[in-house]
Motif scaffolding. Structure first.
Motif, PDB file in Angstrom:
ATOM      1  N   ALA A  74       0.910  -1.115  -0.183  1.00  0.00           N
ATOM      2  CA  ALA A  74       0.157  -0.065   0.176  1.00  0.00           C
ATOM      3  C   ALA A  74       1.194   1.589   0.078  1.00  0.00           C
ATOM      4  O   ALA A  74       0.587   2.405  -0.555  1.00  0.00           O
ATOM      5  CB  ALA A  74      -0.887  -0.090   1.111  1.00  0.00           C
ATOM      6  N   GLY A  75       2.351   0.926   1.040  1.00  0.00           N
ATOM      7  CA  GLY A  75       3.029   2.436   0.680  1.00  0.00           C
ATOM      8  C   GLY A  75       3.632   2.993  -0.337  1.00  0.00           C
ATOM      9  O   GLY A  75       3.350   4.082  -1.699  1.00  0.00           O
ATOM     10  N   ALA A  76       3.761   1.686  -1.073  1.00  0.00           N
ATOM     11  CA  ALA A  76       4.789   1.368  -2.846  1.00  0.00           C
ATOM     12  C   ALA A  76       3.792   2.326  -3.224  1.00  0.00           C
ATOM     13  O   ALA A  76       3.697   3.290  -4.711  1.00  0.00           O
ATOM     14  CB  ALA A  76       5.207   0.366  -3.324  1.00  0.00           C
ATOM     15  N   ILE A  77       2.269   1.743  -3.430  1.00  0.00           N
ATOM     16  CA  ILE A  77       1.661   1.958  -4.147  1.00  0.00           C
ATOM     17  C   ILE A  77       1.279   3.603  -4.159  1.00  0.00           C
ATOM     18  O   ILE A  77       1.160   4.416  -4.993  1.00  0.00           O
ATOM     19  CB  ILE A  77       0.290   1.338  -4.801  1.00  0.00           C
ATOM     20  N   SER A  78       1.039   3.670  -2.869  1.00  0.00           N
ATOM     21  CA  SER A  78       0.441   5.269  -2.903  1.00  0.00           C
ATOM     22  C   SER A  78       1.667   6.034  -3.112  1.00  0.00           C
ATOM     23  O   SER A  78       1.500   7.126  -3.985  1.00  0.00           O
ATOM     24  CB  SER A  78       0.261   5.555  -1.280  1.00  0.00           C
ATOM     25  N   ALA A  79       2.660   6.281  -2.795  1.00  0.00           N
ATOM     26  CA  ALA A  79       4.517   6.787  -3.107  1.00  0.00           C
ATOM     27  C   ALA A  79       4.389   6.537  -5.012  1.00  0.00           C
ATOM     28  O   ALA A  79       4.322   7.257  -5.423  1.00  0.00           O
ATOM     29  CB  ALA A  79       5.432   5.977  -3.128  1.00  0.00           C
ATOM     30  N   ALA A  80       3.834   5.793  -4.947  1.00  0.00           N
ATOM     31  CA  ALA A  80       3.932   5.383  -7.063  1.00  0.00           C
ATOM     32  C   ALA A  80       2.603   6.361  -7.521  1.00  0.00           C
ATOM     33  O   ALA A  80       3.153   6.482  -8.487  1.00  0.00           O
ATOM     34  CB  ALA A  80       3.399   4.676  -7.412  1.00  0.00           C
ATOM     35  N   TYR A  81       1.111   6.835  -6.939  1.00  0.00           N
ATOM     36  CA  TYR A  81       0.331   7.321  -7.069  1.00  0.00           C
ATOM     37  C   TYR A  81       0.932   8.774  -6.801  1.00  0.00           C
ATOM     38  O   TYR A  81       0.840  10.076  -7.122  1.00  0.00           O
ATOM     39  CB  TYR A  81      -0.750   7.478  -6.497  1.00  0.00           C
ATOM     40  N   GLU A  82       1.942   9.810  -5.720  1.00  0.00           N
ATOM     41  CA  GLU A  82       2.408  10.799  -5.843  1.00  0.00           C
ATOM     42  C   GLU A  82       3.237  11.483  -6.824  1.00  0.00           C
ATOM     43  O   GLU A  82       3.357  12.138  -7.290  1.00  0.00           O
ATOM     44  CB  GLU A  82       2.678  10.246  -4.065  1.00  0.00           C
ATOM     45  N   ARG A  83       4.149   9.546  -7.245  1.00  0.00           N
ATOM     46  CA  ARG A  83       5.427   9.996  -8.351  1.00  0.00           C
ATOM     47  C   ARG A  83       4.308  10.656  -9.893  1.00  0.00           C
ATOM     48  O   ARG A  83       5.221  10.772 -10.836  1.00  0.00           O
ATOM     49  CB  ARG A  83       6.238   9.148  -8.443  1.00  0.00           C
ATOM     50  N   GLY A  84       2.728  10.562  -9.655  1.00  0.00           N
ATOM     51  CA  GLY A  84       2.532  10.101 -11.179  1.00  0.00           C
ATOM     52  C   GLY A  84       2.256   8.535 -11.761  1.00  0.00           C
ATOM     53  O   GLY A  84       1.907   8.632 -13.111  1.00  0.00           O
ATOM     54  N   GLU A  85       2.992   7.961 -11.242  1.00  0.00           N
ATOM     55  CA  GLU A  85       3.218   6.668 -11.839  1.00  0.00           C
ATOM     56  C   GLU A  85       2.212   5.537 -11.866  1.00  0.00           C
ATOM     57  O   GLU A  85       1.662   4.965 -12.722  1.00  0.00           O
ATOM     58  CB  GLU A  85       4.403   5.871 -11.308  1.00  0.00           C
ATOM     59  N   ALA A  90      -8.580   4.727  -7.224  1.00  0.00           N
ATOM     60  CA  ALA A  90      -9.773   2.907  -6.781  1.00  0.00           C
ATOM     61  C   ALA A  90      -8.434   2.338  -6.535  1.00  0.00           C
ATOM     62  O   ALA A  90      -8.769   1.805  -5.119  1.00  0.00           O
ATOM     63  CB  ALA A  90     -10.828   3.235  -7.790  1.00  0.00           C
ATOM     64  N   GLN A  91      -7.321   2.127  -7.476  1.00  0.00           N
ATOM     65  CA  GLN A  91      -6.660   0.755  -6.613  1.00  0.00           C
ATOM     66  C   GLN A  91      -6.163   1.598  -5.562  1.00  0.00           C
ATOM     67  O   GLN A  91      -5.382   0.370  -4.882  1.00  0.00           O
ATOM     68  CB  GLN A  91      -5.473   1.144  -7.966  1.00  0.00           C
ATOM     69  N   VAL A  92      -5.429   2.600  -5.592  1.00  0.00           N
ATOM     70  CA  VAL A  92      -4.678   3.633  -4.676  1.00  0.00           C
ATOM     71  C   VAL A  92      -5.269   2.751  -3.056  1.00  0.00           C
ATOM     72  O   VAL A  92      -5.277   2.410  -2.000  1.00  0.00           O
ATOM     73  CB  VAL A  92      -3.962   4.798  -4.952  1.00  0.00           C
TER      74      VAL A  92
END
Length: 125
Positions: A74-85, A90-92
């Motif tokens: 979850a932390g990795a997905i959140s960080a990827a969202y913050e980077r725009g990746e 909904a996935q986050v």
């Protein structure tokens, strides 16, 4: 679904979003089946592995490791969202919610174990 998706909000990116939702649904179904297979043994008289089966400490460690992996994902997905990746909010949110539920369940188990320990310590010998 055999035809194209039409309706409100069905733009060019709707098919990709639908595929992601279907993929998430399939993951949930697979995890549910895995949990059901863990809960119910394959045969009624299945013997535990090893001389005494899996120990309580091993089971607890496995559960805590699973919660840790869920939180890291979850932390990795959140960080990827913050980077725009990752662009699917909904996935986050699903990953964050899954991590929160896993942590809450672990916390409840800890509370029950602590309560049981305290009850045992209050018993007279």
């Amino acid at each position: 679904m055999s035809g194209p998706i039409t309706g409100i909000g069905a733009g060019p990116g709707a098919a990709g979003g639908l595929q992601q939702i279907i993929a998430l649904r399939q993951q949930i179904i697979e995890r549910s089946e895995a949990l059901q297979s863990i809960r119910a043994p394959a045969t009624p008289d299945a013997a535990p592995t090893g001389p005494r089966g899996t120990g309580f400490a091993d089971t607890l460690k496995t559960a805590v490791d699973g919660v840790n992996q869920t939180q890291q994902r979850a932390g990795a997905i959140s960080a990827a969202y913050e980077r725009g990746e990752v662009t699917d909010v909904a996935q986050v949110m699903l990953a964050r919610q899954e991590a929160g539920v896993a942590f809450e369940a672990t916390l409840q188990v800890r509370n029950k174990l602590l309560s049981a320990y305290q009850d045992i310590m209050r018993m007279g010998v």
